[in-house]
Design a protein around this motif. Structure first.
Motif, mmCIF file in Angstrom:
data_model
loop_
_atom_site.group_PDB
_atom_site.id
_atom_site.type_symbol
_atom_site.label_atom_id
_atom_site.label_comp_id
_atom_site.label_asym_id
_atom_site.label_seq_id
_atom_site.Cartn_x
_atom_site.Cartn_y
_atom_site.Cartn_z
ATOM 1 N N UNK A 1 -47.784 -35.575 -10.508
ATOM 2 C CA UNK A 1 -47.268 -35.499 -9.148
ATOM 3 C C UNK A 1 -46.510 -36.781 -8.838
ATOM 4 N N UNK A 2 -45.264 -36.628 -8.344
ATOM 5 C CA UNK A 2 -44.366 -37.775 -8.115
ATOM 6 C C UNK A 2 -43.831 -37.739 -6.691
ATOM 7 N N UNK A 3 -43.692 -38.924 -6.085
ATOM 8 C CA UNK A 3 -42.968 -39.048 -4.827
ATOM 9 C C UNK A 3 -43.805 -39.042 -3.574
ATOM 10 N N UNK B 1 -50.533 -39.081 -11.549
ATOM 11 C CA UNK B 1 -49.778 -39.185 -10.306
ATOM 12 C C UNK B 1 -49.065 -40.530 -10.269
ATOM 13 N N UNK B 2 -47.911 -40.567 -9.622
ATOM 14 C CA UNK B 2 -47.168 -41.817 -9.459
ATOM 15 C C UNK B 2 -47.478 -42.428 -8.103
ATOM 16 N N UNK B 3 -47.870 -43.707 -8.124
ATOM 17 C CA UNK B 3 -48.111 -44.461 -6.892
ATOM 18 C C UNK B 3 -47.097 -45.594 -6.799
ATOM 19 N N UNK B 4 -46.923 -46.107 -5.572
ATOM 20 C CA UNK B 4 -45.998 -47.201 -5.347
ATOM 21 C C UNK B 4 -46.507 -48.521 -5.895
ATOM 22 N N UNK C 1 -49.331 -43.693 -12.668
ATOM 23 C CA UNK C 1 -48.076 -44.333 -13.053
ATOM 24 C C UNK C 1 -47.599 -45.216 -11.898
ATOM 25 N N UNK C 2 -47.518 -46.506 -12.121
ATOM 26 C CA UNK C 2 -47.056 -47.433 -11.086
ATOM 27 C C UNK C 2 -45.525 -47.490 -11.086
#
Length: 553
Positions: free
Chosen positions: A137-139, A178-181, A204-205
């Motif tokens: 999951x991205x964004x 999942x991508x986090x900020x 994923x940072x």
């Protein structure tokens, strides 16, 4: 005898997977493939990666199920098998994007139980259908606390469905990432840390896009690893994630294969933080690594990039254009940083921006230990050897069957006969390698049957005539001689020779030997006066049954 080569083949096929399973946790070397980019999946050098993300799927605004655009269905369905051609051990994940335009739909999905269930069920089903090994999951950005609470619940339910599906299907669990900020908290709103640690395989940072020319009217390093003046930088973000209790081995560092260009207000002011009027070169200032290198090269004399080890970035000033990006030196330094910090690996965005895999090879070289490289080489060699053995074995079996079917005994039988005896003289001699089978010369059989006289002829069959004979020592024999006009004698001869060594029965006449000289095909039996008819009938029926059971003889 055949079991030994088969055992070795199975061992060669199993050993590579055993080596992979016995190694420590895989250090992630991942990358995003954007299906809307210019890079075909078939051109991906997947050997440089352990994991590849196929991007992007979306959330359907009506059904809240996972949505793959119709134009992307075929490349998505073929993605896993395509990238496995260059790397059979590659792991693939389907990446789902939540951009600004999709944020409302995503919010409606995670805040309603039935909508969450609809999406989760469809995502797992689609991942299996398309052959992916996980979901990503991205964004998603922490914009309000209600959404983040619902996101935590969503992750719990997503993990529960993945676990349940795995138990029911017997398949390996799908990965969830999942991508986090850069930092865990934005404007006092935090990601659901505990739920993420509990349910995600890793995070994923997004360690880039800190400063962009469409927003910031000054030059900024969009992916600085460090900043001595306290500006946004990756190291500070990673330390904050670790302070919030996130384990280092669940963090994957994002590496950008793109940079940004600003238009300087005054070309004489070109330091970090210099005034800028907006984007340069492209509409939003974003430039893939390939485009940046081409832009510098095409500009000509005086255009070059300079690596800055303080920020870990490369700069380039061309006229009023100010560009910052990650070149080979920056990529190597960041991968080394990830290893030193004990992170799980790195994740590049995105593959199509690379130039002849220059950045990917640099990251792979630093991210892969010598032991891993040797192990990967061994895996490749073993799989190749096993494949060659399997192919050669298949070819040999095919040729043997074809030879036996089309040419009868010919070379194959002659080789078998030559193994049964060393050199037979004109008199019959016992073969040491086959004590129950003798090879007779033509002259000895001719003498024993009185030159195949009609007085010694016992009968005639489909095979040919049968003669009575007597050896010099007085032993009586029966000789079956292949008729020149026989259509089935060659096959019978081959089968009787092949099967004789196995047949031992009190009611079956013993085959003493054979004669193959002068293109003859003769079988020599013990002579039993009162059992000739029973013998021939038994042999004919027996061989027919054996041929049905053993068609490859």
């Amino acid at each position: 005898m055949a079991s030994k080569p088969m055992f070795l083949l199975l061992l060669l096929l199993f050993l590579p997977f055993k080596l992979q399973c016995s190694s420590p946790q895989t250090w992630i070397k991942a990358g995003y493939w954007d299906s809307s980019g210019e890079l075909p999946a078939s051109d991906i050098n997947s050997a440089l990666f352990t994991h590849l993300f196929c991007a992007f799927a979306y959330v359907n605004s009506t059904s809240y199920q996972l949505l793959i655009n119709s134009s992307k269905e075929q490349p998505f369905s073929e993605f896993t098998n395509t990238v496995k051609l260059k790397n059979p051990s590659i792991t693939t994940l389907l990446s789902i994007r939540v951009g600004k335009s999709e944020s409302t739909t995503f919010s409606l999905m995670i805040n309603q139980t039935s909508n969450r269930k609809s999406f989760i069920k469809s995502s797992v089903r689609t991942a299996r259908l398309y052959g992916f090994h996980g979901l990503d999951l991205v964004g998603v950005m922490p914009r309000n606390s209600t959404n983040m609470t619902s996101l935590g619940t969503f992750l719990d339910e997503w993990r529960a469905e993945v676990d349940s599906e795995s138990r029911n299907s017997g398949k390996t669990q799908l990965l969830l990432t999942m991508s986090f900020g850069r930092v865990p908290t934005v404007n006092s709103v935090s990601y659901p840390i505990d739920s993420a640690k509990r349910n995600l395989d890793w995070v994923n940072i997004i360690a880039y896009d800190y400063y962009v020319p469409t927003v910031d009217r000054f030059t900024g390093v969009h992916a600085a690893l460090y900043d001595p003046f306290g500006g946004a930088n990756t190291d500070a973000g990673i330390r904050e994630w670790l302070q919030r209790g996130f384990s280092a081995d669940k963090l994957v560092l994002g590496l950008p294969y793109h940079g940004f260009g600003w238009t300087l207000v005054n070309s004489g002011e070109n330091d970090i933080g210099s005034p800028a009027s907006g984007p340069a070169v492209t509409i939003d200032g974003s430039m893939g690594y390939k485009l940046i290198k081409s832009f510098i090269q095409n500009y000509g004399y005086g255009a070059e990039s300079v690596y800055n080890s303080t920020y870990v970035v490369s700069f380039c000033k061309i006229g009023s254009n100010w560009i910052n990006f990650d070149d080979v030196e920056a990529i190597k330094a960041k991968v080394s940083y990830a290893k030193a910090k004990g992170l799980l690996g790195y994740n590049v965005f995105q593959l199509s921006n690379d130039e002849n895999w220059l950045l990917s090879q640099a990251a792979y070289g630093i991210g892969t230990s010598q032991r891993e490289k040797q192990q990967q080489l061994l895996v490749i060699v073993l799989v190749t050897v096993a494949a060659v053995i399997l192919l050669m074995g298949t070819i040999v079996c095919y040729l043997q069957i074809k030879i036996f079917k089309s040419q009868g005994i010919l070379a194959t039988l002659k080789k078998s006969v030559s193994r049964m005896r060393p050199k037979i003289s004109s008199d019959e001699k016992q073969d040491n390698s086959a004590p129950n089978l003798q090879v007779f010369s033509f002259n000895s059989i001719k003498a024993a049957t009185d030159n195949f006289s009609s007085e010694n002829k016992l009968g005639q069959g489909g095979y040919g005539p049968v003669y009575k004979g007597m050896l010099p020592k007085g032993q009586q024999i029966a000789v079956k001689r292949l008729s020149k006009t026989s259509n089935q004698g060659l096959e019978e001869f081959k089968n009787e020779v092949t099967l004789t060594a196995r047949l031992q029965h009190v009611n079956l006449v013993r085959v003493m030997g054979i004669c193959t000289e002068r293109e003859e095909k003769m079988l020599i039996y013990d002579f039993m006066p009162n059992k000739s008819l029973d013998f021939y009938l038994f042999v004919a029926m027996f061989l027919q049954n054996m041929l049905r059971k053993e068609p490859t003889l």
